[in-house]
Every structure is written in C-alpha cells, then in structure tokens.
Design an enzyme around this catalytic site. Structure first.
Site, short mmCIF file in Angstrom:
data_model
loop_
_atom_site.label_atom_id
_atom_site.label_comp_id
_atom_site.label_asym_id
_atom_site.label_seq_id
_atom_site.Cartn_x
_atom_site.Cartn_y
_atom_site.Cartn_z
N SER A 46 0.88 -1.18 0.00
CA SER A 46 0.00 0.00 0.00
C SER A 46 0.91 1.23 0.00
O SER A 46 2.14 1.09 0.08
CB SER A 46 -0.86 -0.01 1.26
OG SER A 46 -0.01 0.15 2.39
N ASP A 77 -0.69 -1.30 -4.12
CA ASP A 77 -2.04 -1.50 -3.60
C ASP A 77 -2.68 -0.16 -3.19
O ASP A 77 -2.00 0.68 -2.57
CB ASP A 77 -1.93 -2.43 -2.38
CG ASP A 77 -3.16 -3.27 -2.17
OD1 ASP A 77 -3.99 -3.35 -3.08
OD2 ASP A 77 -3.30 -3.84 -1.07
N HIS A 78 -3.92 0.01 -3.52
CA HIS A 78 -4.71 1.18 -3.09
C HIS A 78 -4.01 2.53 -3.25
O HIS A 78 -3.86 3.29 -2.28
CB HIS A 78 -5.16 1.02 -1.63
CG HIS A 78 -6.08 -0.14 -1.42
ND1 HIS A 78 -7.39 -0.14 -1.84
CD2 HIS A 78 -5.87 -1.36 -0.87
CE1 HIS A 78 -7.95 -1.30 -1.54
NE2 HIS A 78 -7.05 -2.06 -0.97
N ASP A 99 -7.27 3.44 -6.56
CA ASP A 99 -8.48 3.28 -5.74
C ASP A 99 -9.24 4.60 -5.62
O ASP A 99 -8.98 5.41 -4.74
CB ASP A 99 -8.07 2.75 -4.36
CG ASP A 99 -9.26 2.58 -3.44
OD1 ASP A 99 -10.40 2.86 -3.87
OD2 ASP A 99 -9.05 2.18 -2.27
N GLU A 131 -11.29 0.32 -8.90
CA GLU A 131 -12.13 -0.16 -7.80
C GLU A 131 -13.48 0.54 -7.85
O GLU A 131 -13.56 1.75 -7.92
CB GLU A 131 -11.42 0.09 -6.46
CG GLU A 131 -12.23 -0.42 -5.27
CD GLU A 131 -11.38 -0.70 -4.03
OE1 GLU A 131 -10.15 -0.90 -4.16
OE2 GLU A 131 -11.95 -0.73 -2.93
N HIS A 178 -12.19 -4.70 4.97
CA HIS A 178 -10.78 -4.76 5.38
C HIS A 178 -10.73 -5.04 6.88
O HIS A 178 -11.46 -4.42 7.66
CB HIS A 178 -10.08 -3.42 5.12
CG HIS A 178 -9.71 -3.21 3.68
ND1 HIS A 178 -8.91 -4.07 2.98
CD2 HIS A 178 -10.02 -2.23 2.82
CE1 HIS A 178 -8.75 -3.62 1.74
NE2 HIS A 178 -9.42 -2.50 1.61
N GLY A 179 -9.87 -5.96 7.29
CA GLY A 179 -9.70 -6.25 8.71
C GLY A 179 -10.59 -7.39 9.17
O GLY A 179 -11.34 -7.99 8.38
P1 13P Z 1 -7.51 -7.69 4.80
O1 13P Z 1 -6.56 -6.92 5.64
O2 13P Z 1 -8.90 -7.63 5.32
O3 13P Z 1 -7.07 -9.07 4.58
O4 13P Z 1 -7.56 -6.97 3.39
C1 13P Z 1 -6.37 -6.89 2.66
C2 13P Z 1 -6.52 -6.15 1.41
O5 13P Z 1 -7.56 -6.13 0.80
C3 13P Z 1 -5.33 -5.46 0.89
O6 13P Z 1 -5.57 -4.83 -0.31
#
Ligand code: 13P
Length: 286
Positions: A46, A77-78, A99, A131, A178-179
């Site tokens: 990220s 990522d993102h 994103d 996204e 997420h999480g």
């Molecule tokens: P999690 O942390 O919920 O597994 O999500 C990870 C994610 O989507 C990273 O792009």
C-alpha cells in the site's frame, strides 16, 4: 506483466493470492512460499507499506527474485492519488490499483482513465486495476463494522466503469471488508463475520470480462474463498491475518533469551510462510 501474460497465468490455476508486505521478513516469507509451491504470488505494498519499505528497494528485491525464476509479481495496492499511481508505473510495478472508490462515480472514472492513459504512454507492462463500490474497515479495526447497501458494487455500474476506463482488473465490494471486525452489520442486520454476496459476484462476472479482485480476504472461511472463486474471483487479497501472525510470533520470539536478529526473526518468517503456502494451494488448486 501485460494482459496476455495475466490471462495465460490465470489459465494455469484457479485464483492467485495477493499478500501485503512492509518488512523484509514478510517479503522473505513470500519468496520461501513460492520456492516451495511454485505457485505465482502477488506481493502488494500500500502507499504506507511502500513508503516504509522504500519503493526502489521493494522493486529491486522483486526484480532479483524474478531473475532467479521465482514467480512473484509486485502490486501498488490502493493508490489514492494519480501521482502515487504514476510513480508505481514509472517504477515498472506489475500491477497498480488506482483506488477511486471514495470518489463519486464520474470522478472515479475520470481519474482512473487518466492513470490508464498514463500507463499506455509510459509502460505497457503494468496492469491497472480499478475499484468500484466501497470497501470499509482497516487492519486495526476491533469493533463492529457497518456495511451499507450503497457500498456494494452494482453490476451495471461495474460494466460502465470498465468500458469507460479500460482497466485491466476490477476490485469489487460484495460484502467484503478490510480487517477482522468483531461483527458486521449488513443492511441493518448484525452477523458475526462478513457474508459474501456470491450471486452479485456472478452477476458482475457476467457483465465484466476483466479478472475480478476480492480485497479484504482476512477472516473468511475455506468455503467462502472457494465459492467466491467459483463465481468469478481471480485474485484474493489477505493482509490483516498475516499481520496478526507477524505480531504474535514476534512477541513470542522476543521472549526468548537471544538478541540475535535472525534467530528471533526466523520463526516469524517460517510461520508466515506456512500460512502463505496454505492459501496459495487453496486458491490455486481448489
Ligand atoms: P484484509 O486486511 O482484510 O485481509 O484486506 C487486505 C486487502 O484487501 C489489501 O488490499
């Protein structure tokens, strides 16, 4: 990575694991896993993770692994801004996720399109992921998370988004978060864990021809992953679960007598490697 290479890759297995790193030990665990499984792995950073690691260092490490024949790919990522996406394209990442999911639809289309056009001009070997739909949550989440109807990806809007932006991959919101929250309130109803809308995945897949990406993979069960893949998901992102392993194992290891870093860190790498192998086999082989 170009479109043809990705399509060929996805024909060889069912789905790929995307795993995030911000330390050398996490990177090393990814390499060790791929050496054993021979299954390709996408390593993601990220904006925060790549700033901590150093964008040049992680890119060099991935290049070196590729030269040794290890099948790893790098994803930005993102990326929340066009500039951050452009930077990753300049560094020749394999994938860049722009994103724009927090923006309104028109602005998301406009900015994502700009990123795709920049890629077309600068470097054809970076694939762009867009996204659509909103993914809530983060790794440190502890309480209950609320998923509103408007967060979910609308299949028709997904189709319009892909047509207008010409992205190569699409991240969707289908009940994923997420999480690992304590509970999830979906459209007003409280449930223990995220519930994926498999029908919606299928509907999006029928309308959108590019590979679909499921973010927020932590905390789901084996059946959820397999059903998501069956209905059209090609890449699954998992981060929080690996961060939890990293922290727990590190704390355990630090309690031992040694002050030698590699002796302390080796068990952490081993534990993460084992879990990557588990998910790689599950997603790729089914
Ligand atoms: P999690 O942390 O919920 O597994 O999500 C990870 C994610 O989507 C990273 O792009």
């Amino acid at each position: 990575m170009n479109k043809e290479e990705l399509n060929n890759l996805l024909k060889k297995g069912r789905a790929l694991l995307h795993y995030n790193v911000s330390t050398f030990e996490q990177f090393k665990a990814g390499i060790e896993a791929v050496k054993e499984t021979k299954i390709p792995l996408i390593i993601g950073v990220s904006e925060g993770e790549r700033n901590y690691f150093g964008i040049n260092y992680i890119e060099d490490l991935i290049d070196e692994a590729k030269e040794q024949g290890i099948k790893v790919f790098l994803n930005a990522d993102h990326c929340k801004s066009i500039n951050s996406a452009k930077e990753a394209i300049d560094y020749k990442f394999d994938f860049v996720l722009f994103d724009g999911s927090e923006l309104n639809l028109q602005e998301n289309i406009l900015r994502t399109k700009k990123v795709v056009e920049y890629r077309n001009k600068k470097n054809k070997n970076t694939l762009i992921e867009g996204e659509i739909g909103y993914l809530t949550g983060h790794s440190d989440i502890e309480g209950i998370i609320e998923l509103k109807e408007e967060y979910f990806t609308d299949p028709e809007i997904a189709e319009e988004f892909v047509k207008k932006t010409k992205v190569d991959l699409l991240a969707i919101s289908v009940g994923n978060v997420h999480g690992i929250p304590k509970g999830v309130k979906i459209k007003g109803k409280l449930v223990e864990k995220p519930k994926l809308d498999f029908k919606r995945i299928k509907e999006i897949k029928e309308k959108v021809k590019v590979p679909l990406v499921l973010h927020g993979g932590s905390g789901l069960n084996k059946k959820d992953y397999l059903k998501a893949i069956e209905n059209g998901i090609s890449i699954i992102h998992i981060n929080t679960e690996f961060r939890n392993i990293w922290k727990k194992e590190l704390e355990k290891s630090l309690k031992k007598e040694s002050i030698v870093p590699y002796k302390i860190l080796n068990p952490v790498v081993k534990k993460i490697t084992k879990k990557i192998i588990f998910y790689q086999k599950l997603f790729w082989l089914g």
